[in-house]
Scaffold this motif. Structure first.
Motif, short mmCIF file in Angstrom:
data_model
loop_
_atom_site.label_atom_id
_atom_site.label_comp_id
_atom_site.label_asym_id
_atom_site.label_seq_id
_atom_site.Cartn_x
_atom_site.Cartn_y
_atom_site.Cartn_z
N ALA A 2 -49.21 -38.92 -36.90
CA ALA A 2 -50.12 -40.61 -37.76
C ALA A 2 -48.92 -42.08 -37.54
CB ALA A 2 -51.04 -40.57 -38.90
N ARG A 3 -49.98 -42.81 -37.52
CA ARG A 3 -48.90 -44.53 -37.60
C ARG A 3 -50.18 -45.04 -38.85
NH1 ARG A 3 -48.98 -47.29 -32.31
NH2 ARG A 3 -48.47 -45.87 -30.29
N HIS A 4 -49.00 -46.00 -39.64
CA HIS A 4 -49.12 -46.77 -40.82
C HIS A 4 -48.55 -47.78 -41.14
CE1 HIS A 4 -51.16 -42.01 -41.82
NE2 HIS A 4 -49.39 -42.32 -42.30
N LEU A 5 -49.05 -48.62 -41.49
CA LEU A 5 -48.55 -50.40 -41.56
C LEU A 5 -48.15 -49.70 -42.85
CD1 LEU A 5 -51.30 -52.42 -40.12
CD2 LEU A 5 -49.16 -51.99 -38.93
N LEU A 6 -46.60 -50.65 -42.26
CA LEU A 6 -45.94 -50.86 -44.25
C LEU A 6 -45.96 -52.55 -44.20
CD1 LEU A 6 -42.65 -48.81 -43.22
CD2 LEU A 6 -44.47 -48.48 -44.75
N GLU A 7 -46.84 -52.74 -45.43
CA GLU A 7 -46.94 -54.26 -45.49
C GLU A 7 -45.70 -54.98 -45.98
OE1 GLU A 7 -50.44 -53.69 -48.37
OE2 GLU A 7 -51.19 -52.85 -47.48
N HIS A 8 -45.15 -54.04 -46.88
CA HIS A 8 -43.78 -54.52 -47.44
C HIS A 8 -42.42 -54.60 -46.10
CE1 HIS A 8 -43.10 -50.57 -47.67
NE2 HIS A 8 -41.33 -50.23 -47.85
N GLU A 9 -42.95 -54.19 -45.47
CA GLU A 9 -41.88 -54.67 -43.91
C GLU A 9 -42.01 -55.19 -42.60
OE1 GLU A 9 -38.91 -54.15 -44.05
OE2 GLU A 9 -38.65 -52.85 -46.26
N PRO A 10 -43.23 -56.36 -42.70
CA PRO A 10 -43.57 -56.94 -41.68
C PRO A 10 -42.24 -56.39 -40.14
CG PRO A 10 -43.21 -58.27 -42.67
CD PRO A 10 -42.47 -57.28 -43.35
N GLY A 11 -43.24 -55.79 -38.57
CA GLY A 11 -42.02 -54.87 -38.18
C GLY A 11 -41.96 -53.91 -37.55
N LEU A 12 -42.12 -53.15 -38.83
CA LEU A 12 -42.30 -51.56 -38.77
C LEU A 12 -43.58 -51.58 -38.93
CD1 LEU A 12 -38.86 -51.38 -41.04
CD2 LEU A 12 -39.19 -50.56 -39.07
N MET A 13 -43.45 -49.73 -38.34
CA MET A 13 -44.68 -48.85 -38.76
C MET A 13 -44.22 -47.67 -39.27
SD MET A 13 -47.58 -48.30 -37.98
CE MET A 13 -48.15 -49.88 -36.65
N ARG A 14 -44.59 -46.95 -40.12
CA ARG A 14 -44.12 -45.63 -40.40
C ARG A 14 -44.63 -44.63 -40.50
NH1 ARG A 14 -42.51 -44.36 -46.39
NH2 ARG A 14 -40.41 -45.48 -45.50
N VAL A 15 -44.46 -44.08 -38.64
CA VAL A 15 -45.46 -42.16 -38.58
C VAL A 15 -44.78 -40.81 -38.99
CG1 VAL A 15 -45.33 -43.73 -36.15
CG2 VAL A 15 -43.27 -42.08 -36.92
N THR A 16 -46.30 -40.37 -39.36
CA THR A 16 -45.89 -39.27 -40.43
C THR A 16 -46.75 -37.64 -39.34
OG1 THR A 16 -48.41 -39.79 -41.10
CG2 THR A 16 -46.04 -40.27 -42.45
N LEU A 17 -46.56 -36.88 -39.63
CA LEU A 17 -46.32 -35.05 -39.44
C LEU A 17 -46.68 -34.31 -40.24
CD1 LEU A 17 -47.32 -33.96 -37.02
CD2 LEU A 17 -45.05 -33.63 -36.68
#
Length: 175
Positions: free
Chosen positions: A157-172
């Motif tokens: 799943a993808r999650h936006l990182l509000e404190h890190e623009p330009g990065l996406m956190r992915v989790t499984l």
């Protein structure tokens, strides 16, 4: 000479032989040789910032793992290569408190698009499950479309990182 380690023989698109196997503490020089063939953007995508070299102490840390909490697989030139090079790495470290595993994958550009990243990720997922991890996660640059597509295809799943623009956190979820 490093011990002969078991692994899965593979062939690259150009026919060159490769071996997929767990990383070994004696892989330091092979890891450094592989690092020298990475483009700056490949390094940035993996390490999230630019590096111009892979110092021996850092390479040693990346190769000498605590098998209870870490897993790493490499795509390497098979024996009898006199100076083997690591062409791809998939790794994760399981936090013993949260049981969440942070992962990272890098594949040299000349070997990308051949399914090696997927194979490494599958081995890392299996290794994290075997170590009791309940979740895997990684931070991926939004412009790293290939990694995001791979993660999507594996169910992350993808999650936006509000404190890190330009990065996406992915989790499984692994449980």
């Amino acid at each position: 000479m490093p011990p002969q380690l078991p692994g899965e023989p593979l062939r690259a698109r150009d026919g060159s032989p490769l071996l997929l196997r767990p990383i070994h503490a004696d892989d330091v020089a092979a890891l450094q040789r592989g690092f020298r063939h990475l483009a700056p953007d490949e390094i940035r995508m993996r390490f999230l910032h630019p590096l111009t070299e892979l110092p021996e102490a850092f390479a040693r840390k990346l190769c000498d793992l605590d098998a209870d909490s870490a897993v790493a697989f490499v795509l390497i030139d098979p024996p009898p290569a006199s100076a083997p090079e690591i062409h791809a790495v998939g790794r994760a470290h399981v936090d013993p408190v949260t049981l969440a595993a942070e992962f990272a994958v890098i594949v040299q550009r000349c070997y990308s698009g051949q399914g090696f990243g997927r194979l490494l990720m599958q081995r890392v997922i299996e290794g994290c499950r075997a170590r009791g991890a309940t979740e895997m996660w990684g931070d991926v640059f939004i412009d790293n479309g290939a990694m995001l597509a791979l993660c999507d295809s594996l169910g992350f799943a993808r999650h936006l990182l509000e404190h890190e623009p330009g990065l996406m956190r992915v989790t499984l979820a692994l449980s």
